[in-house]
Design an enzyme around this catalytic site. Structure first.
Site, PDB file in Angstrom:
ATOM      1  CG  ASP A   1      47.573 -46.336   5.722  1.00  0.00           C
ATOM      2  OD1 ASP A   1      48.016 -46.043   7.199  1.00  0.00           O
ATOM      3  OD2 ASP A   1      48.707 -46.548   5.130  1.00  0.00           O
TER       4      ASP A   1
HETATM    5  C1  BGC Z   1      50.920 -46.768   7.593  1.00  0.00           C
HETATM    6  C2  BGC Z   1      50.116 -47.863   8.003  1.00  0.00           C
HETATM    7  C3  BGC Z   1      50.021 -47.998   9.540  1.00  0.00           C
HETATM    8  C4  BGC Z   1      49.184 -46.802   9.971  1.00  0.00           C
HETATM    9  C5  BGC Z   1      48.900 -46.812  11.482  1.00  0.00           C
HETATM   10  C6  BGC Z   1      50.305 -45.411   8.348  1.00  0.00           C
HETATM   11  O1  BGC Z   1      51.215 -44.175   8.081  1.00  0.00           O
HETATM   12  O2  BGC Z   1      51.068 -46.540   6.448  1.00  0.00           O
HETATM   13  O3  BGC Z   1      50.845 -49.091   7.674  1.00  0.00           O
HETATM   14  O4  BGC Z   1      49.393 -49.280   9.982  1.00  0.00           O
HETATM   15  O5  BGC Z   1      50.080 -45.683   9.758  1.00  0.00           O
HETATM   16  O6  BGC Z   1      49.944 -46.776  12.345  1.00  0.00           O
END
Ligand code: BGC
Length: 906
Positions: A427
């Protein structure tokens, strides 16, 4: 009186004694009339309510799916078996979807067919060729006789042969590439970076430009449109030594440009075909914008509505959550991931992210293995089994090791047990966050993540800046880096990018595929199907279509900014339809609509500041709360009914949007209080991204319609439901508590040694509260309709069953007793009161969404196999144990009838 005729088509699989591969292919291929693309495209809105009332039939198909190429030994589990009905007159398509169990058995019933329709069976399973089979009704068909058709259908594996040839080609291309790469170039492929863009193209720093030249970026996030993507891809191809193209990823969560209801709302449709189609359309729009990778589906089970990200998932149930996960993956990836209108899915957040303590985002997770396996892991596994190409780690820890560095999770479970073959991305900055988690410095945590099974680093640049040194110091091997690099390159190959880096870049598709009329129609249909009618006293809804004056009040009544929800990356809220506009367009000429604002969305100064710092756009009205309420009351006096559109702002849910108080903001409650005091009927139209505490509102409102954040077509969909053009049929997929103090509250809880029974109120030493009941306000599976359904007595064909292959059939008659056509979600739960480990009081095991016309009745049947009895024992073996079982059937998780059976091993 209508006659219902049961037509049983037995779909048989020929079990040939001497099997040769070429004898195991699909027969009757001439019946195949639709290609996958044609089918998906034509499946827009199901005009089921317009079906003529004559020529109705009920169809029942049972069968078994077997893979013949393994000498007829292997059952095909978790295949999707779908009946597709095409209304020839208006080319609309409806379908019902079912899943085979682990023995390959499936059973489809309850389909009402008009003879003017074309009817097909579609069978899909990961790695198999999708097949279509037309269902023929012989002209001489005697309606009173049960008919059996002996079809020879198997899922054909020939695709696997070509797949293995393709695998060889992929291996050779990737091998060649790897052999030419330096260690740093391999490490570069493991780096994912965010890139901005504007109308002129990509916005990149000089540093990024240099990194691209050196081959130090493998994938990018945040840039789309064919023009911008082409420019950046050209930079990657023209300036880097080995010309390896980028993957282009983005958070396409519930639609790309045409925004659908939030995922929690989509799950409330209990309609997997619809959910699959929402992902299909999103994929088509995203690829028309040159994207090829989406960070979806989010399949985290959540029991805590304080957690703002509950809006992104499918709620609290692992069975339903698994079906939604698979449907989304199918929708995104289609039958061939390299098609120009499909994207690679990335399911997330692996794992257990939804179990953050106290519902506070990013908080610690701690859970027993049993709970993990029973309730939280199934949807992730379903996404793997549906063939998802990638997975994203989560921010939380699991058993003391954050998931981004958790070898058990990312390698032992995901790859070794579940056979996942795609790539793992962290993530955003999750690898860097291992430092405050307490796992060491950036070099240490990067080495641990790679060794645990991470392939792509999103935003930490930990791999890029430390892995070379870690190789020198023996903390990681070059081989492990190469393996991760191979997985990233394989994804590029599968997407067709190694053959053509500009495969997804097509300047003309943006005009034909994005934000089309059809997509908006689909958005409207999905939205109205996702609404849940929580209360409807005195049948106040639907509202009259003439001779009516309504006061349309509330801070969300004429709002567009909030309708797309918190996760609509590329969505444009200025294109969204407000409730006021929706009502005026649908019926404004026939009724009188008095619109007043009535209250601000929010007045808490700290929260206002925080939300507005992140684009909340919450503007306070110049007037005082009293002035606004007075204006609302004046309008209310002149009207027959008050429709109050209230709720959360989009920024109050989503990532980093946990709330300790999940009620309506105080200023909106004050408005409601004043409206309730008028004694006029008040219909609450609720917009929100989580289950809320509505105990007081439930006591005073005449009706409550839950509309979530319904996307681009919100206003049109709400108008259709308020005025009865569509009869709401959504059912909650997450429990609504009475009070925050009850959280976590979910239907599939354990019994405890001291279960509380409300008929024994004075018994204190039970698992209970002194000050509130244990019961939710609205339970899982709950939702009303404008009509009323009756469930006839349950009829089980046996009460004693024996062995693995025995099957139980339960039948009953479902009746629509009201004046409206409508749909009911018939839910089947199983309870296992005696077992070697404690079990949930009941668990959802099956459901059917059934459409019945007013005053129509239909026999419904469910087949139960030992698969439905299985659970994880204390050694985490997935087994069933003999003994007593309770089978519950009803319209929600509480109001059920039951039958008791005994199922023995022998
Ligand atoms: C979120 C994800 C997301 C990623 C990219 C993160 O902060 O938890 O769900 O896909 O950002 O934007």
């Amino acid at each position: 009186m209508k006659t219902f005729i049961f037509l049983t088509i037995l779909l048989q699989i020929f079990v040939l004694q001497q099997v040769r591969t070429n004898e195991c292919e699909l027969t009757s291929n001439d019946d195949i009339q639709l290609t996958a693309n044609e089918f998906i495209q034509s499946r827009q809105i199901c005009h089921i309510l317009n079906l003529p009332t004559t020529n109705k039939r009920q169809i029942s198909i049972t069968g078994r799916l077997v893979d013949y190429t393994t000498r007829c030994q292997k059952s095909i589990s978790n295949a999707n078996v779908e009946i597709i009905r095409i209304h020839l007159n208006h080319r609309s398509v409806c379908s019902n979807i079912y899943h085979s169990n682990s023995d390959g058995y499936f059973n489809l019933t309850n389909l009402i067919i008009d003879f003017n329709e074309e009817i097909f069976l579609r069978l899909t399973a990961p790695s198999y060729k999708t097949i279509y089979k037309k269902i023929h009704f012989p002209l001489s068909y005697d309606q009173s006789v049960e008919m059996i058709l002996n079809w020879k259908i198997v899922l054909s594996k020939d695709i696997k042969q070509s797949q293995s040839q393709d695998d060889q080609r992929m291996k050779s291309i990737v091998d060649t590439l790897l052999s030419e790469m330096t260690l740093d170039e391999k490490i570069g492929q493991l780096n994912l970076e965010g890139v901005g863009f504007n109308a002129d193209g990509p916005v990149i720093t000089n540093e990024q430009r240099e990194r691209i030249r050196r081959g130090e970026i493998g994938a990018v996030l945040g840039i789309f449109t064919p023009q911008a993507v082409r420019q950046l891809q050209e930079l990657a191809i023209n300036s880097s030594r080995l010309k390896v193209p980028f993957i282009f990823g983005f958070d396409v969560i519930h639609g790309h440009k045409t925004i659908f209801p939030i995922p929690l709302a989509l799950s409330a449709t209990w309609n997997m075909t619809l959910i699959e189609q929402s992902a299909r359309i999103a994929a088509r729009e995203a690829t028309a914008d040159a994207l090829n990778w989406v960070f979806s589906p989010m399949v985290d089970i959540a029991h805590d509505p304080r957690w703002g990200r509950i809006l992104e998932g499918a709620g609290e149930d692992p069975y339903l959550g698994s079906q939604v996960a698979a449907a989304m993956v199918r929708g995104y990836q289609g039958s061939n991931i390299s098609d120009v209108d499909t994207v690679m899915a990335c399911f997330k957040h692996f794992g257990l992210y939804g179990a953050a303590e106290a519902g506070r985002d990013y908080n610690t997770v701690d859970m027993s293995p049993l709970r993990m396996y029973e309730f939280y892991l199934p949807p992730y596994r379903a996404a793997v089994e549906a063939g998802a190409g990638s997975v994203m780690t989560s921010f939380n820890e699991i058993n003391g090791v954050p998931s981004t560095a958790n070898q058990w999770l990312l390698t032992d479970l995901l790859r070794n047990q579940w056979n996942f073959t795609g790539f793992v991305v962290t993530d955003a900055t999750a690898m860097y966050e291992l430092i405050p988690h307490g796992l060491g410095n950036l070099q240490e945590v990067s080495a641990r993540s790679l060794n645990a099974g991470v392939d792509l680093d999103m935003g930490s640049q930990g791999f890029l800046s430390t892995l070379n040194q870690s190789v020198q110091q023996g903390k990681v091997t070059e081989q492990t880096i190469e393996q991760a690099c191979r997985r990233v390159l394989e994804a590029k190959y599968k997407l067709g990018l190694l053959d053509d880096p500009f495969h997804y870049v097509n300047e003309s598709r943006a005009h034909t595929d994005i934000f089309t009329k059809e997509n908006r129609l689909a958005a409207r249909d999905f939205a109205r199907r996702s609404f849940v009618l929580l209360k409807n006293d005195k049948q106040i809804l639907p509202l009259a279509r003439s001779n009516l004056t309504i006061t349309l009040v509330g801070p969300l009544a004429d709002d567009r900014r909030n309708l797309l929800g918190a996760w609509s990356g590329a969505g444009d809220w200025t294109q969204a339809v407000s409730v006021l506009d929706g009502i005026n367009q649908l019926i404004g000429n026939n009724i009188q609509v008095l619109h007043v604002k009535g209250a601000n969305l929010l007045e808490d100064p700290d929260m206002l500041k925080l939300l507005n710092a992140y684009g909340g756009d919450i503007i306070l009205d110049n007037r005082t709360a009293t002035q606004m309420i007075d204006e609302a009351l004046q309008a209310a006096q002149k009207s027959d009914v008050i429709v109050a559109v209230v709720g959360e702002t989009q920024g109050m849910t989503g990532e980093a949007a946990s709330r300790a108080d999940i009620g309506l903001p105080v200023c909106q409650q004050l408005l409601l209080q004043a409206l309730f005091n008028t004694n006029k009927p008040v219909v609450i139209v609720l917009m929100n991204g989580r289950p809320m505490t509505l105990t007081w509102e439930d006591q005073h409102a005449t009706a409550i319609l839950e509309t979530w954040f319904a996307g681009t077509e919100t206003g049109n969909a709400i108008a259709e439901v308020l005025f009865g053009y569509y009869n709401p049929a959504g059912k909650l997929t997450a429990t609504f508590p009475r009070s925050v103090g009850q959280i976590p509250l979910y239907y599939n809880h354990k019994n405890t040694g001291r279960p509380f029974n409300s008929s024994d109120f004075l018994n204190r030493y039970k698992s209970r509260y002194l000050d509130i009941s244990n019961d939710p306000l609205y339970p899982f599976g709950y939702g009303l309709s404008y009509t009323s359904f009756s469930f006839g007595p349950l009829n089980a064909d046996k009460t004693q069953l024996h062995g693995d292959s025995d099957r139980l059939t339960i039948r009953f008659v479902l009746g629509n007793n009201g004046a409206y056509d409508g749909e009911e979600v018939v839910q089947l739960y199983i309870g296992d009161p005696v077992a070697s480990v404690t079990r949930a009081v009941r668990e959802l095991k099956n459901f059917q969404k059934v459409f019945l016309q007013a005053r129509e009745r239909q026999e419904i049947s469910f087949i139960i196999t030992t698969d439905d009895l299985k659970f994880f024992d204390s050694n985490l073996n997935y087994i069933w144990e003999e003994g007593l079982f309770n089978i519950y059937i009803g319209p929600d998780s509480v109001n059920t009838q039951s039958v008791q059976i005994n199922w023995f091993k022998l």
